[in-house]
Design a protein around this motif. Structure first.
Motif, PDB file in Angstrom:
ATOM      1  N   GLN A 277      35.014  20.741  60.251  1.00  9.51           N
ATOM      2  CA  GLN A 277      34.694  20.133  58.962  1.00  9.51           C
ATOM      3  C   GLN A 277      33.185  19.999  58.763  1.00  9.51           C
ATOM      4  N   MET A 278      32.460  19.701  59.854  1.00 11.80           N
ATOM      5  CA  MET A 278      30.998  19.596  59.744  1.00 11.80           C
ATOM      6  C   MET A 278      30.365  20.969  59.533  1.00 11.80           C
ATOM      7  N   LEU A 279      30.954  22.008  60.112  1.00  8.65           N
ATOM      8  CA  LEU A 279      30.457  23.371  59.867  1.00  8.65           C
ATOM      9  C   LEU A 279      30.646  23.751  58.399  1.00  8.65           C
ATOM     10  N   GLU A 280      31.778  23.347  57.832  1.00  9.18           N
ATOM     11  CA  GLU A 280      31.990  23.598  56.398  1.00  9.18           C
ATOM     12  C   GLU A 280      30.942  22.860  55.559  1.00  9.18           C
ATOM     13  N   LYS A 281      30.640  21.639  55.946  1.00  4.33           N
ATOM     14  CA  LYS A 281      29.618  20.876  55.229  1.00  4.33           C
ATOM     15  C   LYS A 281      28.251  21.533  55.361  1.00  4.33           C
ATOM     16  N   SER A 282      27.993  22.172  56.491  1.00  3.86           N
ATOM     17  CA  SER A 282      26.720  22.865  56.683  1.00  3.86           C
ATOM     18  C   SER A 282      26.577  24.017  55.708  1.00  3.86           C
ATOM     19  N   VAL A 283      27.666  24.766  55.494  1.00  2.00           N
ATOM     20  CA  VAL A 283      27.640  25.860  54.517  1.00  2.00           C
ATOM     21  C   VAL A 283      27.430  25.300  53.114  1.00  2.00           C
ATOM     22  N   GLU A 284      28.119  24.216  52.804  1.00  2.00           N
ATOM     23  CA  GLU A 284      27.977  23.593  51.479  1.00  2.00           C
ATOM     24  C   GLU A 284      26.553  23.084  51.267  1.00  2.00           C
ATOM     25  N   ALA A 285      25.973  22.501  52.292  1.00  2.00           N
ATOM     26  CA  ALA A 285      24.604  21.997  52.179  1.00  2.00           C
ATOM     27  C   ALA A 285      23.606  23.125  51.979  1.00  2.00           C
ATOM     28  N   SER A 286      23.828  24.269  52.636  1.00  2.00           N
ATOM     29  CA  SER A 286      22.911  25.404  52.481  1.00  2.00           C
ATOM     30  C   SER A 286      22.934  25.932  51.043  1.00  2.00           C
ATOM     31  N   LYS A 287      24.099  25.901  50.400  1.00  5.06           N
ATOM     32  CA  LYS A 287      24.183  26.314  48.994  1.00  5.06           C
ATOM     33  C   LYS A 287      23.402  25.338  48.099  1.00  5.06           C
ATOM     34  N   LEU A 288      23.515  24.059  48.388  1.00 10.86           N
ATOM     35  CA  LEU A 288      22.802  23.056  47.587  1.00 10.86           C
ATOM     36  C   LEU A 288      21.290  23.139  47.812  1.00 10.86           C
ATOM     37  N   GLN A 289      20.870  23.526  49.004  1.00  8.30           N
ATOM     38  CA  GLN A 289      19.438  23.694  49.259  1.00  8.30           C
ATOM     39  C   GLN A 289      18.866  24.793  48.357  1.00  8.30           C
TER      40      GLN A 289
END
Length: 447
Positions: A277-289
Motif C-alpha cells: 500500500q505504501m508503494l502504491e502511495k509512492s507512485v501516487e505521490a510521484s504523479k502529484l509531484q
C-alpha cells in the motif's frame, strides 16, 4: 511451632502478592503502551497531521499588518517661492494688460516629508495558484496516510518480536521441566544402583556412570537458568514490564492449530500488506509531484484589500485614512524551459516508482509463499518428533528392563534416556518454531 506456622504463612502470602502472571496478550498490550520505538512512530504521525493542517492554511487569505515611522536628515521635498507684486484684475477686459493695481504675495519656504508615521493592513486572497495549493494538500494527505501505515507496520513488527521473545521464554521453561524429569529419572536410578552395588549385583562403575551424568545435568541446569533470566529480561525490555524473579508465564504450546486454518491466497495477502500500500502511495505521490511542478509554469491570480493611515506629524497637516481593493495576475515566462526539464526528470522518477511497485510486488509474493511452506514444514516436524519420542521412550523402557535383568549395560540405558531427553527438547523446539512460523505468516500476509 507458632512462629514456624506464621513465617510459612507470611512467605506464601508474600509470594502470591509479588508474583505476576503474564500472558502473551498482556505482553503485547504492554509493548504497545510502553515501547519507545512505537512512541516515535506515533510522534511521526502527529508531525504529519501538523503538516497537513499547515498545508490547509494556504486556502485561507493572508493578512499582514505594518506600522512604520521615519524622520529624514533633510526634508525629502522642499518648496521655495520668492514673493512679489501680483496684478489685480478689476473685471474689465480692456484693463487686463494695463493693470494699475497690485497685491503683494509673500515668499513661500516649505519643507515636506521630513518626518512621517503610518500603518497598513493588507488582506491577500489567492484565487488561483496554478493548482499548487490543491496538489500540496493532496501530498500532505498522502504523507499522513503513509505515516499512519508506517506506524501500523511498526506495531505489527514489534508485536511479532514480542511474541518471539515470549515463546523463547516458554521454550526454555519447558526445557527446564524436561530437565527436571530427566534429573528425577537419574535420582531414582541412582538409588536403585546404590542398592544393587551394596548387594553386589552390579559393579561400582555403573554408579560412577550415573554420577557423571548427574553432574553434566547440573551444568546444563545452570546454563538453562541463566538463559531463562536473560530471555525474561529481554522480553521486559521490549514490553516495558518491570523485571522481577517472580514473573510467571502462561504456557500456550499445546494450543496448535493446523496450517490450513491460517491460509490466505497470495493475491489477497499482497493487497493486505502495508508495504504494498505504501508503494502504491509512492507512485501516487510521484504523479502529484509532477502536477505540483507544472503549477510553477501556470499563471496565478490574487485579489486583496488594503487599508492604511498616514500622518506627516506636522501641525499644519492632519493624518488621513485610505483604502483600496486590488487584483493581480502573475504569468511566469523565463522559467518555462527550466520547468520543462524538471518535469521530465519527475516523470522519470514516476516510472522508477512504478517499476519498484511491480518488482516489490513479486518479492512480497515470494516472501508469502516461503512463509507458507515454512509453516507447513514446521507443522510436519511436530508430528515427526512425536513419533521419534514414542520410539525413544519405548527404547528406554526396553533398555531399563534389560538392565534390571542383566542383559544390557548401564551405558546403554543412559544413552537411551539421553535420547529421550534430546527428542523432548526437539519436540519443544518444533512447537516453538511452528508458533513463530504462524506469527510470521500472519505478519507477511498483512494480518
Amino acid at each position: 511451632m507458632k512462629k514456624y506456622i506464621i513465617s510459612t504463612l507470611f512467605l506464601v502470602i508474600a509470594t502470591d502478592i509479588f508474583s505476576q502472571n503474564i500472558t502473551l496478550r498482556q505482553a503485547k498490550k504492554s509493548t504497545l503502551e510502553n515501547n519507545n520505538l512505537l512512541k516515535n512512530s506515533f510522534l511521526q504521525v502527529e508531525e504529519a497531521k501538523a503538516l497537513k493542517k499547515q498545508a490547509q492554511t494556504n486556502y485561507y487569505p493572508k493578512v499582514s499588518a505594518m506600522v512604520f515611522g521615519m524622520k529624514a536628515i533633510s526634508p525629502l521635498l522642499e518648496l521655495n517661492m520668492e514673493g512679489g507684486n501680483l496684478p489685480v484684475y478689476d473685471g474689465n477686459p480692456a484693463n487686463l494688460l494695463t493693470a494699475n493695481q497690485f497685491a503683494y504675495m509673500p515668499g513661500i519656504n516649505m519643507s515636506l516629508l521630513n518626518q512621517l508615521a503610518g500603518g497598513a493592513v493588507t488582506l491577500l486572497q489567492p484565487v488561483y495558484a496554478g493548482n499548487k495549493i490543491k496538489t500540496g494538500n493532496q501530498l500532505a494527505d498522502i504523507n499522513l496516510d503513509v505515516k499512519k501505515k508506517q506506524e501500523e507496520l511498526s506495531n505489527k513488527e514489534i508485536l511479532h518480536k514480542t511474541e518471539k521473545e515470549y515463546l523463547q521464554v516458554l521454550s526454555l521453561l519447558e526445557k527446564e521441566n524436561t530437565l527436571t524429569g530427566y534429573e528425577g529419572f537419574l535420582d531414582q536410578l541412582t538409588k536403585e544402583v546404590q542398592t544393587a552395588v551394596k548387594s553386589g549385583v552390579v559393579i561400582k562403575n555403573d554408579l560412577l556412570n550415573v554420577t557423571v551424568k548427574r553432574s553434566e545435568l547440573k551444568l546444563k541446569r545452570t546454563q538453562l537458568e541463566n538463559g531463562i533470566v536473560l530471555s525474561k529480561k529481554q522480553l521486559c525490555q521490549t514490553t516495558g514490564i518491570p523485571y522481577n524473579d517472580n514473573l510467571v508465564f502462561e504456557n500456550q504450546l499445546s494450543e496448535l492449530n493446523p496450517p490450513e486454518s491460517y491460509y490466505i491466497s497470495e493475491e489477497d495477502a499482497v493487497k493486505n500488506r502495508l508495504e504494498y500500500q505504501m508503494l502504491e502511495k509512492s507512485v501516487e505521490a510521484s504523479k502529484l509531484q509532477i502536477e505540483l511542478k507544472k503549477g510553477d509554469s501556470r499563471p496565478s491570480v490574487n485579489v486583496g484589500l488594503s487599508g492604511f493611515y498616514l500622518d506627516p506629524l506636522t501641525k499644519s497637516m492632519d493624518g488621513k485614512f485610505n483604502g483600496m481593493a486590488f487584483a493581480g495576475v502573475t504569468v511566469p515566462i523565463s522559467n518555462w524551459w527550466e520547468d520543462k526539464h524538471k518535469i521530465n526528470q519527475l516523470k522519470t522518477k514516476e516510472a522508477i516508482a512504478e517499476n519498484d511497485l511491480k518488482e516489490n510486488t513479486g518479492l512480497l509474493k515470494l516472501q508469502i509463499d516461503k512463509a507458507w511452506r515454512d509453516l507447513q514444514e514446521a507443522y510436519k516436524s511436530i508430528s515427526l518428533n512425536k513419533e521419534i519420542l514414542l520410539q525413544a521412550t519405548e527404547n528406554t523402557r526396553v533398555n531399563q528392563q534389560s538392565y534390571k535383568n542383566g542383559l544390557s549395560q548401564m551405558s546403554d540405558l543412559l544413552e537411551a534416556q539421553a535420547q529421550v531427553n534430546d527428542t523432548q527438547e526437539k519436540l519443544i523446539d518444533s512447537k516453538i518454531k511452528y508458533q513463530e512460523a504462524v506469527s510470521y505468516y500472519l505478519l507477511v500476509t498483512g494480518r
